[in-house]
Design a protein around this motif. Structure first.
Motif, PDB file in Angstrom:
ATOM      1  N   MET A  10      -0.959  93.022-128.025  1.00 37.28           N
ATOM      2  CA  MET A  10      -0.832  94.353-127.450  1.00 37.28           C
ATOM      3  C   MET A  10       0.352  95.214-127.386  1.00 37.28           C
ATOM      4  O   MET A  10       0.282  95.977-127.952  1.00 37.28           O
ATOM      5  N   LEU A  11       1.665  94.017-127.101  1.00 40.77           N
ATOM      6  CA  LEU A  11       2.296  94.234-128.063  1.00 40.77           C
ATOM      7  C   LEU A  11       2.888  94.962-129.119  1.00 40.77           C
ATOM      8  O   LEU A  11       3.416  95.892-129.358  1.00 40.77           O
ATOM      9  N   LEU A  12       2.246  94.661-129.311  1.00 41.09           N
ATOM     10  CA  LEU A  12       2.859  94.690-131.413  1.00 41.09           C
ATOM     11  C   LEU A  12       2.355  96.342-132.169  1.00 41.09           C
ATOM     12  O   LEU A  12       2.609  96.369-133.404  1.00 41.09           O
ATOM     13  N   ASN A  13       0.880  96.524-131.038  1.00 37.92           N
ATOM     14  CA  ASN A  13       0.663  97.467-130.992  1.00 37.92           C
ATOM     15  C   ASN A  13       0.676  98.324-130.417  1.00 37.92           C
ATOM     16  O   ASN A  13       0.616  99.189-130.432  1.00 37.92           O
ATOM     17  N   ALA A  14       1.693  98.566-129.942  1.00 40.61           N
ATOM     18  CA  ALA A  14       2.765  99.327-129.064  1.00 40.61           C
ATOM     19  C   ALA A  14       3.475 100.079-129.896  1.00 40.61           C
ATOM     20  O   ALA A  14       3.725 101.608-129.473  1.00 40.61           O
ATOM     21  N   GLN A  15       3.264 100.369-131.069  1.00 43.70           N
ATOM     22  CA  GLN A  15       4.827 101.461-131.858  1.00 43.70           C
ATOM     23  C   GLN A  15       3.834 102.458-132.273  1.00 43.70           C
ATOM     24  O   GLN A  15       3.533 102.127-133.588  1.00 43.70           O
ATOM     25  N   LYS A  16       3.500 103.682-131.557  1.00 42.26           N
ATOM     26  CA  LYS A  16       2.857 104.186-131.810  1.00 42.26           C
ATOM     27  C   LYS A  16       3.643 105.468-132.762  1.00 42.26           C
ATOM     28  O   LYS A  16       4.734 105.691-131.907  1.00 42.26           O
ATOM     29  N   THR A  17       3.752 105.479-133.866  1.00 37.24           N
ATOM     30  CA  THR A  17       4.089 106.914-134.914  1.00 37.24           C
ATOM     31  C   THR A  17       3.985 107.688-134.755  1.00 37.24           C
ATOM     32  O   THR A  17       2.672 107.989-134.825  1.00 37.24           O
TER      33      THR A  17
ATOM     34  N   HIS B  21      13.936 101.841-127.778  1.00 40.82           N
ATOM     35  CA  HIS B  21      13.845 102.748-126.381  1.00 40.82           C
ATOM     36  C   HIS B  21      12.634 101.453-125.893  1.00 40.82           C
ATOM     37  O   HIS B  21      13.000 101.501-124.850  1.00 40.82           O
ATOM     38  N   GLN B  22      12.176 101.272-126.097  1.00 38.26           N
ATOM     39  CA  GLN B  22      10.616 100.018-126.178  1.00 38.26           C
ATOM     40  C   GLN B  22      10.804  98.438-125.235  1.00 38.26           C
ATOM     41  O   GLN B  22      11.188  98.180-124.190  1.00 38.26           O
ATOM     42  N   THR B  23      12.278  97.937-126.242  1.00 37.37           N
ATOM     43  CA  THR B  23      12.866  96.334-126.389  1.00 37.37           C
ATOM     44  C   THR B  23      13.934  97.158-124.550  1.00 37.37           C
ATOM     45  O   THR B  23      14.578  96.095-124.013  1.00 37.37           O
ATOM     46  N   SER B  24      14.704  98.816-124.561  1.00 42.50           N
ATOM     47  CA  SER B  24      14.872  98.304-123.771  1.00 42.50           C
ATOM     48  C   SER B  24      14.474  98.636-122.077  1.00 42.50           C
ATOM     49  O   SER B  24      14.978  98.119-121.329  1.00 42.50           O
ATOM     50  N   GLU B  25      12.961  99.513-121.932  1.00 37.05           N
ATOM     51  CA  GLU B  25      12.513  99.125-121.753  1.00 37.05           C
ATOM     52  C   GLU B  25      12.277  97.516-120.963  1.00 37.05           C
ATOM     53  O   GLU B  25      12.237  97.238-119.187  1.00 37.05           O
ATOM     54  N   LEU B  26      12.010  97.235-121.872  1.00 44.30           N
ATOM     55  CA  LEU B  26      11.676  95.618-120.789  1.00 44.30           C
ATOM     56  C   LEU B  26      12.614  94.638-120.852  1.00 44.30           C
ATOM     57  O   LEU B  26      12.629  93.730-119.603  1.00 44.30           O
ATOM     58  N   TRP B  27      13.894  95.108-121.082  1.00 48.21           N
ATOM     59  CA  TRP B  27      15.080  94.487-120.865  1.00 48.21           C
ATOM     60  C   TRP B  27      15.071  94.482-118.969  1.00 48.21           C
ATOM     61  O   TRP B  27      15.759  94.754-118.039  1.00 48.21           O
ATOM     62  N   MET B  28      15.032  96.313-118.786  1.00 45.41           N
ATOM     63  CA  MET B  28      15.478  96.859-117.825  1.00 45.41           C
ATOM     64  C   MET B  28      13.952  96.366-116.865  1.00 45.41           C
ATOM     65  O   MET B  28      14.591  96.233-115.368  1.00 45.41           O
TER      66      MET B  28
END
Length: 277
Positions: free
Chosen positions: A30-37, A51-58
């Protein structure tokens, strides 16, 4: 010729049919298929992952700040100190992420910027929650989330709770006589600095041995805000480097809006007292 190393001979698990694997535990599919360009440009993947990793850290920062606030309310400051130290390091990671994004040039970004539409980091509800948790409370910032009743309700609930700094002041007020307008203020409004609070914190710094727990709390808050300020500054410089002074995709002034955010103080008296010490 040496025999290829086989970890199974030393007991490593190699078969995971019906058993918990690394990918299962972390939900990596699920995580690695969330990068929809939205384009075929090379740097869009960088932008999305940043931005996705920033949201995870937040998300982790919210987890730690929630627990730290609860520990302070339960009069368990030393447990809170560890969590606050961790949040500072989380923002150190968020700061490092800007170094990667700054490898994207204006030409790289302009190739896919139009596909963002009106989306903008300005609309991050987790960032808004963190700001509310820390005490930067501006009800106008609820409006970008009005289209999500669940998110709006969560943010409104946060505004009904004491901020981290409110809880710190309650702890301070157990030892110093703080005014009622500080301790019983409207929690949904932004905090206004008060001379009596600065005087109390100043006494903590002048007599650290007598007030070591409060002194440590104060420095943990300052340490965190230090990293938070650096994150904001790196955000400004990254945006200016990539888009100059164009308006943001979400309609803000871009760099001008971000520079205004640099002036916000989360724990004001803890910074102001240093001049008079």
């Amino acid at each position: 010729m040496s025999t290829p190393y086989d970890p199974a001979k030393e007991g490593a698990q190699m078969s995971f049919d019906g058993r918990m694997s690394y990918g299962d535990y972390l939900s990596l599919d699920m995580l690695l298929n969330a990068q929809k360009t939205w384009t075929n440009t090379h740097d869009e993947m960088l932008f999305i992952i940043q931005h996705q990793t920033s949201e995870l850290w937040m998300r982790l920062a919210i987890h730690e700040l929630t627990a730290a606030r609860a520990r302070l309310l339960a009069n368990k400051p030393h447990e809170a100190f560890k969590m606050l130290a961790r949040v500072a390091r989380i923002f150190e990671q968020l700061n490092s992420a800007w170094d990667v994004l700054r490898t994207m040039t204006p030409s790289d970004y302009s190739a896919f910027r139009d596909e963002l539409g009106q989306s903008s980091g300005f609309q991050s509800h987790q960032y808004r929650q963190i700001e509310f948790m820390l005490g930067n409370r501006n009800k106008a910032m609820l409006r970008p989330h009005a289209h999500r009743p669940d998110v709006l309700a969560m943010l409104e609930e946060e505004l009904s709770q004491p901020s981290l700094y409110d809880v710190a002041l309650k702890t301070l007020g157990q030892r110093f006589d703080l005014p009622k307008e500080v301790l019983n203020r409207n929690l949904s409004e932004a905090y206004t600095p008060h001379p009596a609070v600065e005087a109390a914190w100043s006494e903590v710094y002048r007599n650290t041995e007598a007030h070591w727990d409060l002194y440590e709390l104060a420095e943990k808050l300052v340490d965190f805000e230090d990293y938070f300020r650096r994150w904001r500054f790196n955000h400004v410089t990254t945006v200016e480097r990539v888009i100059g002074f164009k308006r943001g995709t979400g309609g803000t002034g871009g760099v001008s809006y971000l520079k205004r955010m640099l002036e916000v103080e989360l724990f004001p008296e803890l910074w102001h007292l240093r001049t008079a010490l």
